[in-house]
Write an enzyme that holds these catalytic residues in place. Structure first.
Site, PDB file in Angstrom:
ATOM      1  N   ALA A  69       0.815  -1.157  -0.200  1.00 42.56           N
ATOM      2  CA  ALA A  69       0.452  -0.059   0.170  1.00 42.56           C
ATOM      3  C   ALA A  69       0.891   0.855   0.017  1.00 42.56           C
ATOM      4  O   ALA A  69       1.127   1.766  -1.021  1.00 42.56           O
ATOM      5  CB  ALA A  69      -0.787   0.212   1.474  1.00 42.56           C
TER       6      ALA A  69
ATOM      7  N   ARG B 151      -5.389  -3.640  11.098  1.00 34.46           N
ATOM      8  CA  ARG B 151      -5.101  -3.366  12.174  1.00 34.46           C
ATOM      9  C   ARG B 151      -4.220  -2.287  13.740  1.00 34.46           C
ATOM     10  O   ARG B 151      -5.297  -2.592  14.557  1.00 34.46           O
ATOM     11  CB  ARG B 151      -4.173  -4.478  12.812  1.00 34.46           C
ATOM     12  CG  ARG B 151      -4.375  -5.693  12.659  1.00 34.46           C
ATOM     13  CD  ARG B 151      -4.156  -6.927  13.433  1.00 34.46           C
ATOM     14  NE  ARG B 151      -3.248  -7.521  12.725  1.00 34.46           N
ATOM     15  CZ  ARG B 151      -2.152  -8.156  13.180  1.00 34.46           C
ATOM     16  NH1 ARG B 151      -2.831  -9.414  13.823  1.00 34.46           N
ATOM     17  NH2 ARG B 151      -1.016  -8.336  12.383  1.00 34.46           N
TER      18      ARG B 151
ATOM     19  N   HIS C 204       2.793 -14.911 -13.702  1.00 32.28           N
ATOM     20  CA  HIS C 204       3.582 -13.591 -14.116  1.00 32.28           C
ATOM     21  C   HIS C 204       4.273 -14.765 -15.516  1.00 32.28           C
ATOM     22  O   HIS C 204       3.763 -13.996 -16.600  1.00 32.28           O
ATOM     23  CB  HIS C 204       4.479 -12.987 -13.033  1.00 32.28           C
ATOM     24  CG  HIS C 204       4.166 -12.174 -12.819  1.00 32.28           C
ATOM     25  ND1 HIS C 204       3.369 -11.635 -12.499  1.00 32.28           N
ATOM     26  CD2 HIS C 204       5.384 -11.903 -11.379  1.00 32.28           C
ATOM     27  CE1 HIS C 204       2.922 -11.326 -10.577  1.00 32.28           C
ATOM     28  NE2 HIS C 204       4.520 -11.761 -10.320  1.00 32.28           N
TER      29      HIS C 204
ATOM     30  N   LYS D 151      16.621 -14.707  -9.083  1.00 35.16           N
ATOM     31  CA  LYS D 151      17.130 -13.961  -8.516  1.00 35.16           C
ATOM     32  C   LYS D 151      18.606 -13.948  -8.576  1.00 35.16           C
ATOM     33  O   LYS D 151      19.085 -14.696  -8.863  1.00 35.16           O
ATOM     34  CB  LYS D 151      16.776 -14.441  -7.300  1.00 35.16           C
ATOM     35  CG  LYS D 151      15.445 -14.874  -6.870  1.00 35.16           C
ATOM     36  CD  LYS D 151      14.864 -13.377  -6.326  1.00 35.16           C
ATOM     37  CE  LYS D 151      13.180 -13.598  -6.617  1.00 35.16           C
ATOM     38  NZ  LYS D 151      12.362 -12.806  -6.535  1.00 35.16           N
TER      39      LYS D 151
HETATM   40  P1  NAD Z   1       2.854  -6.317   4.172  1.00 37.17           P
HETATM   41  O1  NAD Z   1       3.579  -7.291   5.606  1.00 37.17           O
HETATM   42  O2  NAD Z   1       3.399  -5.252   4.395  1.00 37.17           O
HETATM   43  O3  NAD Z   1       1.521  -5.728   5.316  1.00 37.17           O
HETATM   44  C1  NAD Z   1       0.006  -5.922   5.327  1.00 37.17           C
HETATM   45  C2  NAD Z   1      -0.871  -5.418   6.292  1.00 37.17           C
HETATM   46  O4  NAD Z   1      -1.863  -6.089   6.225  1.00 37.17           O
HETATM   47  C3  NAD Z   1      -0.330  -4.669   7.123  1.00 37.17           C
HETATM   48  O5  NAD Z   1      -2.040  -2.984   6.662  1.00 37.17           O
HETATM   49  C4  NAD Z   1      -1.440  -5.466   8.681  1.00 37.17           C
HETATM   50  O6  NAD Z   1      -1.682  -4.417   9.769  1.00 37.17           O
HETATM   51  C5  NAD Z   1      -2.585  -5.864   7.373  1.00 37.17           C
HETATM   52  N1  NAD Z   1      -2.931  -6.797   8.537  1.00 37.17           N
HETATM   53  C6  NAD Z   1      -1.822  -7.875   9.225  1.00 37.17           C
HETATM   54  N2  NAD Z   1      -2.857  -8.849   9.796  1.00 37.17           N
HETATM   55  C7  NAD Z   1      -4.274  -7.695   9.252  1.00 37.17           C
HETATM   56  C8  NAD Z   1      -5.955  -8.669   9.911  1.00 37.17           C
HETATM   57  N3  NAD Z   1      -5.767  -9.395  10.894  1.00 37.17           N
HETATM   58  N4  NAD Z   1      -6.583  -7.387   9.800  1.00 37.17           N
HETATM   59  C9  NAD Z   1      -6.425  -6.624   9.264  1.00 37.17           C
HETATM   60  N5  NAD Z   1      -5.119  -6.096   8.659  1.00 37.17           N
HETATM   61  C10 NAD Z   1      -3.908  -6.923   9.351  1.00 37.17           C
HETATM   62  O7  NAD Z   1       2.544  -7.138   3.455  1.00 37.17           O
HETATM   63  P2  NAD Z   1       2.341  -6.315   1.985  1.00 37.17           P
HETATM   64  O8  NAD Z   1       4.148  -6.600   1.457  1.00 37.17           O
HETATM   65  O9  NAD Z   1       1.888  -5.282   2.028  1.00 37.17           O
HETATM   66  O10 NAD Z   1       1.717  -7.957   0.980  1.00 37.17           O
HETATM   67  C11 NAD Z   1       0.513  -7.657   1.237  1.00 37.17           C
HETATM   68  C12 NAD Z   1      -0.192  -8.335  -0.235  1.00 37.17           C
HETATM   69  O11 NAD Z   1      -0.093  -8.241  -0.833  1.00 37.17           O
HETATM   70  C13 NAD Z   1       0.126 -10.079   0.662  1.00 37.17           C
HETATM   71  O12 NAD Z   1      -0.895 -10.984   0.023  1.00 37.17           O
HETATM   72  C14 NAD Z   1       1.233  -9.854  -0.377  1.00 37.17           C
HETATM   73  O13 NAD Z   1       1.834 -11.297  -0.870  1.00 37.17           O
HETATM   74  C15 NAD Z   1       0.479  -9.666  -1.435  1.00 37.17           C
HETATM   75  N6  NAD Z   1       2.436  -9.270  -2.579  1.00 37.17           N
HETATM   76  C16 NAD Z   1       2.581  -7.585  -1.842  1.00 37.17           C
HETATM   77  C17 NAD Z   1       3.816  -7.583  -2.742  1.00 37.17           C
HETATM   78  C18 NAD Z   1       5.175  -6.353  -2.069  1.00 37.17           C
HETATM   79  O14 NAD Z   1       5.577  -5.701  -3.204  1.00 37.17           O
HETATM   80  N7  NAD Z   1       4.563  -5.942  -1.131  1.00 37.17           N
HETATM   81  C19 NAD Z   1       3.403  -7.470  -4.165  1.00 37.17           C
HETATM   82  C20 NAD Z   1       2.738  -8.613  -4.775  1.00 37.17           C
HETATM   83  C21 NAD Z   1       1.809  -8.750  -3.670  1.00 37.17           C
END
Ligand code: NAD
Length: 483
Positions: free
Chosen positions: A23, A51, A240, A331
């Site tokens: 995000a 959270r 992908h 990688k």
């Molecule tokens: P992150 O661990 O940085 O963030 C997780 C988010 O989920 C946080 O905002 C946390 O507060 C929230 N969260 C966790 N448990 C929760 C709960 N019980 N209730 C409500 N909110 C809760 O993870 P991320 O890297 O942002 O990834 C999020 C998703 O996106 C995952 O499924 C990941 O596989 C996918 N994703 C991430 C990326 C990336 O570049 N970070 C790329 C592709 C896909």
């Protein structure tokens, strides 16, 4: 130049996981760019939900910092940032708990598009879907966006599809694969289906083979224990690379609409032949001056997970009979580069005496680091000296024609705007994802049954030697990985 940005309908977009890495790094800076371009209606709102206990002001400050850290030139636009942050709200919600849902429901407006971005671990998707319904926040018109990974095998993907289907119709589910949001991927479809030139040649009569490479210079440092449970096949190929392969190989859809395009992609996946063990090379990077080995990064000294994968596959249909598709991803490779290369066959006969070089037309589609396309053509070397032939790239990138004010949106921006527009063309349908797992599962199960050990490769190279051999055996070679 007249702006080509068409504002989308007014919306409330809730981002579950709104404080997470994705995000902060991609989704919100991307929305800010769309805001600046004039694509967001003045009343559009983004509601972060996660959270942590926080109020709107705290969330706005977090996103201000995220834009400063991850934005590009837009981070200099102080007034724009202030105006954008006004559009943000925050609700503390635990996906598994009961608190916060009423507050979210009270915040949502009627008469605007409601979209819910599940930017959280997939294990929470079911709970979120259920609570959105239970608390009457989502209805038959709402949309949900789900991130990868979508399952880790066919069984888990089916279970996830079934859970989402309990509360949402397929037409409401947007499974994101950000590769599909890239400008060049859409340009690939425009090139194939918007020109009379290519489609007649797009088959086994004229194409020798196809190469798809997605190479990264980074290792898995920092997310090694997560990555070690997936590996290159699950993390990159099943989604992908498979999507890229589909767009290259699919039959022309009769119209450019979501289900017609996705029907054609699905047929490609279903026509993929099983891959034999000798057609696959798995690798793991070794330690180097620049970093630790894969096993150190993964904190698993006995890991058999691949950080590199190369394979050869065939599509069993008339168009692609006997045309190999070579795909590789890894990688800690020598450069960050993603490319699709369509390598045409040699000339049957050359009329140019003394010209012994092999001249081949190659259509190369680059997705990273820069997006672009070029077509290698053979021409006469300019100037005197007789009929000497030379291969030159014909640049087919039209980004310059867009003008400086018309920067193409990045993949996430485009895809989120598509969600608001209700256009699913660039999102994966449930049956596509399942078909992709049905093809990859037996390959992975074969490795597990044989205790297959990946080949070590030097970091900063093009992968293990065996990957070179995969093509050399067929009298072909990989294209150079160039950044
Ligand atoms: P992150 O661990 O940085 O963030 C997780 C988010 O989920 C946080 O905002 C946390 O507060 C929230 N969260 C966790 N448990 C929760 C709960 N019980 N209730 C409500 N909110 C809760 O993870 P991320 O890297 O942002 O990834 C999020 C998703 O996106 C995952 O499924 C990941 O596989 C996918 N994703 C991430 C990326 C990336 O570049 N970070 C790329 C592709 C896909």
């Amino acid at each position: 130049m007249v702006s080509r940005v068409i504002p989308v309908d007014n919306f409330d977009l809730v981002i579950f996981g709104g404080t997470g890495d994705l995000a902060r790094r991609k989704i919100l800076p991307g929305l800010f760019r769309r805001f600046r371009s004039g694509q967001l209606p003045a009343e559009a709102r983004v509601i972060g939900a996660a959270r942590s206990e926080m109020d709107d002001a705290g969330y706005r400050q977090m996103i201000r910092e995220a834009i400063a850290e991850f934005g590009s030139e837009e981070k200099e636009d102080a007034d724009g940032i202030d105006a954008f942050l006004e559009r943000l709200h925050y609700v503390a919600i635990d996906a598994m708990g009961e608190g916060g849902w009423k507050q979210l429901r009270d915040l949502m407006r009627d008469g605007v598009v409601r979209a819910f971005y599940f930017s959280v671990a997939p294990s929470l998707f079911g709970a979120l879907a259920e609570r959105l319904h239970e608390h009457r926040i989502a209805d038959g018109e709402s949309r949900i966006v789900v991130e990868k990974p979508f399952g880790r095998d066919l069984a888990s993907a089916k279970a996830l599809n079934a859970t989402l289907a309990e509360h949402f119709d397929e037409s409401q589910i947007y499974r994101i694969d950000h590769y599909l949001g890239k400008e060049t991927v859409q340009n690939l479809m425009a090139t194939r289906f918007g020109n009379v030139l290519f489609e007649p040649l797009w088959n086994s009569h004229y194409i020798d083979h196809i190469q798809i490479t997605v190479a990264e210079t980074v290792g898995v440092t920092g997310r090694g224990s997560y990555y070690d449970k997936s590996g290159a096949m699950r993390d990159m190929v099943q989604n992908h690379l498979m999507q890229l392969l589909c767009l290259i190989a699919m039959e022309p859809p009769s119209t450019y609409d979501a289900d017609t395009v996705r029907d054609e992609k699905l047929k490609v996946i279903r026509a993929l032949q099983p891959v034999e063990p000798h057609q696959v090379v798995r690798g793991q990077y070794e330690a180097s001056q620049d970093g630790p080995s894969y096993r150190e990064d993964a904190e698993n000294p006995r890991s058999f997970t691949e950080s590199f994968l190369a394979l050869k596959c065939h599509i069993a249909n008339w168009r692609w009979a006997k045309v190999p598709f070579y795909i590789r991803t890894g990688k800690r490779m020598k450069a960050r580069s993603s490319e699709i290369a369509v390598v045409f066959k040699d000339l049957g006969h050359s009329i140019f005496e003394g010209d012994t070089a092999r001249h081949r037309n190659i259509l190369s589609i680059q997705l990273q680091p820069n997006e672009g396309m070029d077509l290698q053509v053979t021409i006469k070397e300019p100037g005197p000296g007789g009929m000497r032939l030379v291969d030159v790239p014909l640049d087919m990138t039209f980004a310059d024609a867009l003008g400086p004010d018309q920067e193409a949106p990045d993949a996430y921006e485009r895809l989120i705007m598509d969600v608001i527009r209700g256009n699913q063309t660039l999102f994966m349908r449930g049956d596509e994802v399942e078909a992709a797992w049905a093809w990859t599962d037996p390959i992975i199960e074969g490795w597990e049954a044989r205790n297959d050990v990946p080949k070590l490769y030097e970091a900063g190279t093009a992968g293990p030697e065996d990957a070179m051999m995969l093509m050399h055996r067929d009298g072909r070679r990989w294209r150079e990985i160039k950044g």
